[in-house]
Every structure is written in structure tokens, then in C-alpha cells.
Write an enzyme that holds these catalytic residues in place. Sequence first.
Site, PDB file in Angstrom:
ATOM      1  N   ASP A  96       0.841  -1.200   0.000  1.00  0.00           N
ATOM      2  CA  ASP A  96       0.000   0.000   0.000  1.00  0.00           C
ATOM      3  C   ASP A  96       0.881   1.255   0.000  1.00  0.00           C
ATOM      4  O   ASP A  96       1.801   1.347   0.813  1.00  0.00           O
ATOM      5  CB  ASP A  96      -0.859  -0.083   1.276  1.00  0.00           C
ATOM      6  CG  ASP A  96      -1.976   0.920   1.298  1.00  0.00           C
ATOM      7  OD1 ASP A  96      -2.204   1.600   0.290  1.00  0.00           O
ATOM      8  OD2 ASP A  96      -2.624   1.022   2.355  1.00  0.00           O
ATOM      9  N   ASP A 126      -9.953   5.333  -0.745  1.00  0.00           N
ATOM     10  CA  ASP A 126     -10.625   4.274   0.030  1.00  0.00           C
ATOM     11  C   ASP A 126     -12.143   4.351  -0.081  1.00  0.00           C
ATOM     12  O   ASP A 126     -12.740   5.424   0.010  1.00  0.00           O
ATOM     13  CB  ASP A 126     -10.260   4.394   1.514  1.00  0.00           C
ATOM     14  CG  ASP A 126      -8.806   4.026   1.761  1.00  0.00           C
ATOM     15  OD1 ASP A 126      -8.047   3.883   0.785  1.00  0.00           O
ATOM     16  OD2 ASP A 126      -8.445   3.894   2.942  1.00  0.00           O
TER      17      ASP A 126
END
Length: 393
Positions: free
Chosen positions: A126, A183
Site C-alpha cells: 500500500d 478508500d
Amino acid sequence: MGWNSWNYFGCSVTEADVEAAARALARQGLASLGYRFVNLDDCWQAPKRTAAGELAADPQRFPHGIAALSAYVHSLGLKFGIYATPGAKTCGNLYNDYPGHLGSLGHERQDARTFARWGVDYLKYDWCKADRDGVDAEHAFTLMRDALAATGRPIVYSIHSVPEQPIQSWRPRIANLWRTTRDIKDTWSSMIAIARANAPLSRAAGPGRWNDPDMLEVGNGGMTPAEYRTHFSLWCMMSAPLLLGNDLGLDGEYVGIVANSRVIAVDQDALGAQAQVVDMSPDRIVLSKRLADGDIAVSLTNTGDSPRTLAVSRARLGLSSALTDASDLWTGARSVVSGDVVRAEVDAHATTVLLFSHGASSATPAVTLIASQPAFATTSTPIRARRGTATGR
Ligand code: GLA
């Protein structure tokens, strides 16, 4: 396909939560539908590396360590995934006050070896603002790709987006999947905005390399059943990774959504072509997806706030005149459609998914399909709240 701890458990995830999720995948029959990866997201780490510089698990929440957890997941016939980042910190360290500087910067080969030793089958790597640490995205993601390959263990490689760089440029060469958006949140507006951003990127996707519009929120309680069916339908049309993001002690209705094998088959189709956008007006999203056997799946999403009839010409959907048999993949209803226009009555925020295949008889009279919505309850009462506290970005 699988499950990931983040959307529901956030930074509070424990070994017991992951084990329970793995058992639930097996018990609920989800594993046999293809949900096989059990992926532990951020916040699994102890605040400090070991004296040898290795990552270690938080001893309170993961008392038996990651190798044991991975072995447990494998003992159920499932695969195990984990989370790391290319900079100095993970997103948990950056945004959620999770203690430590636990990124893999300067430890790439060592961490890849640790993961392989632990039996990791999937790595989510990530970004987490690694540019702050002077890291170049293409270089860093390549470095970990090579470090994983050097372990000799097959590991699915999932990377995050760096918004400034076009998705198509280097990602398909490096990773198996890459996040395309920020997100997801468990709201209609977040989910549908992500779908609108991801849908036009179909050119980059194909077998072994997928656009990742983020994990599923189905079952977390912030959307209605119709909205969750839309979420699932769009993700399957977009050939997205299907990573469940809820507590798998699910209410049956939500299992019914993610266990719809006809819709899953659209996602998992061997051709691996992400659906093409046919119409993305403010009040609708219409997608058309070519399948390996020549069938075509069409989704008609009413993004407006009241029911409406969505009508699209066969030509725009790419439907040849031979594709006359339509099955509604949510209701199971079958019809013969040979008019020039496909129509469906679609409730607010709902989606009709139609699978068009070659008709049994070309002599059938022309009929225009009016697809109706499935008779599910439409309660919007949250079934479960999230447990994690770290999901607010
Ligand atoms: C980022 C990712 C999320 C999750 C968190 C963990 O925000 O996009 O999916 O992995 O980090 O901290």
C-alpha cells in the site's frame, strides 16, 4: 476472491477475528464459490522490528504469530494474505496513530523472505504517501515485485494507487491488481463515485492484471440491500477483485448477495475483459461485458432517487441479433428479447443484470423485456456496525 480485515475491523483486528473469518468462509460455502483468500490488512505488526530487523506480529492481538495464523488458514484449504508498504510507515502509522515505523523501505528483500517463510500467498503493498520518504512509486513497486519473485513462492501482488500517475502506464507490467481510487466508505455516494471512476479504465484490465476499485462493503450496514446488490453487480461487471470486507457472521440476506453464483461467474469469466461503459449519465450507469463463450452481460443501474425505465439500444450494448435469450441474474427470470431496444424497470439505486446468450429458436416472436426487481426486503436498517475505529478517512 476472498476476505480482508480492514473495512470492518480496521486497526483493532485480532488473530481470533481472522481465524473466525476463515472458518466462516469455509462454513458458509463461500470458499467453494471462490472466496479463498483470507487477507490480514494493516495493524498486525508489533511496534518494532526484531533485533534481526524482521517484522513481527503484535504480541497481544496475534499471540501465536503470523506463521501460525497462516498455517491455520491453510489448514482450512484457504490462502493467506498480508499487508505492507514501500515507505517508512504504514497507513496505520500515518493516519491512525498506530505505533511504529513499519514500512518496508530498506527491508524489501528481507520482508519478502519473511512473508514467504510465513506462507503468505498474497501481498497488499500500500502506497501510504511513500513519496514523503523520497520513494519513487514505479521503482518501489518493482523492487518488491522482484523481491517476491526471488523467494520462489507464488504470491499475488496487489498495489495501491498513486493518484498523480496514470493507471495504464506501468502498473499492469508490475502487479496483479492495483487500486484505482481512494478508500471506499460504506455509503452509497462513496461506492457509486468509485464505480464511476473505475468503469472507464477497462483498457488496462485483463487476465492476471486487474483494476481494483477497493474492497466490498456488502454487509457492513451503511447501504440498503438494493444498493449492496448494485455494489456487487458493478464490481462483477468491472472484473474487480471480490474481497469481502465485513464481519462474516453475516445476516443471510447479505450472504445471498455475495453468494450469487451467476453474478460471480460474470466477474470470474475467463476472457477477463472488464465491462465497457455504454452510458454514464448522472442518473444511470449502463455497462456491457463480453464473456468467453460469446455471451454478453449487461448491467443497468438506476443511480437516481426514484424508479425509472432504463432503455438502451441493442446496438449500443454490442448485442448481435443472435443474442436473444436474456436471464436476469438477480431474479433468475428468463425472457426472449429480440426488439431493437432493451428496457428494464429499475428501482432507485438498484441494478438489473441481464445475461444475453444465443437464442434456442430464431423463429421466436419479438418481445421487449421489462425486467422487474427482485423481491428482497428493502430495509435500510444497519445490520451491523463496524467494529474498527480506524476507517474514517
Ligand atoms: C489505506 C488503504 C486501505 C487500508 C489502510 C490501512 O488507506 O487504502 O485499504 O489498507 O490503508 O491502514
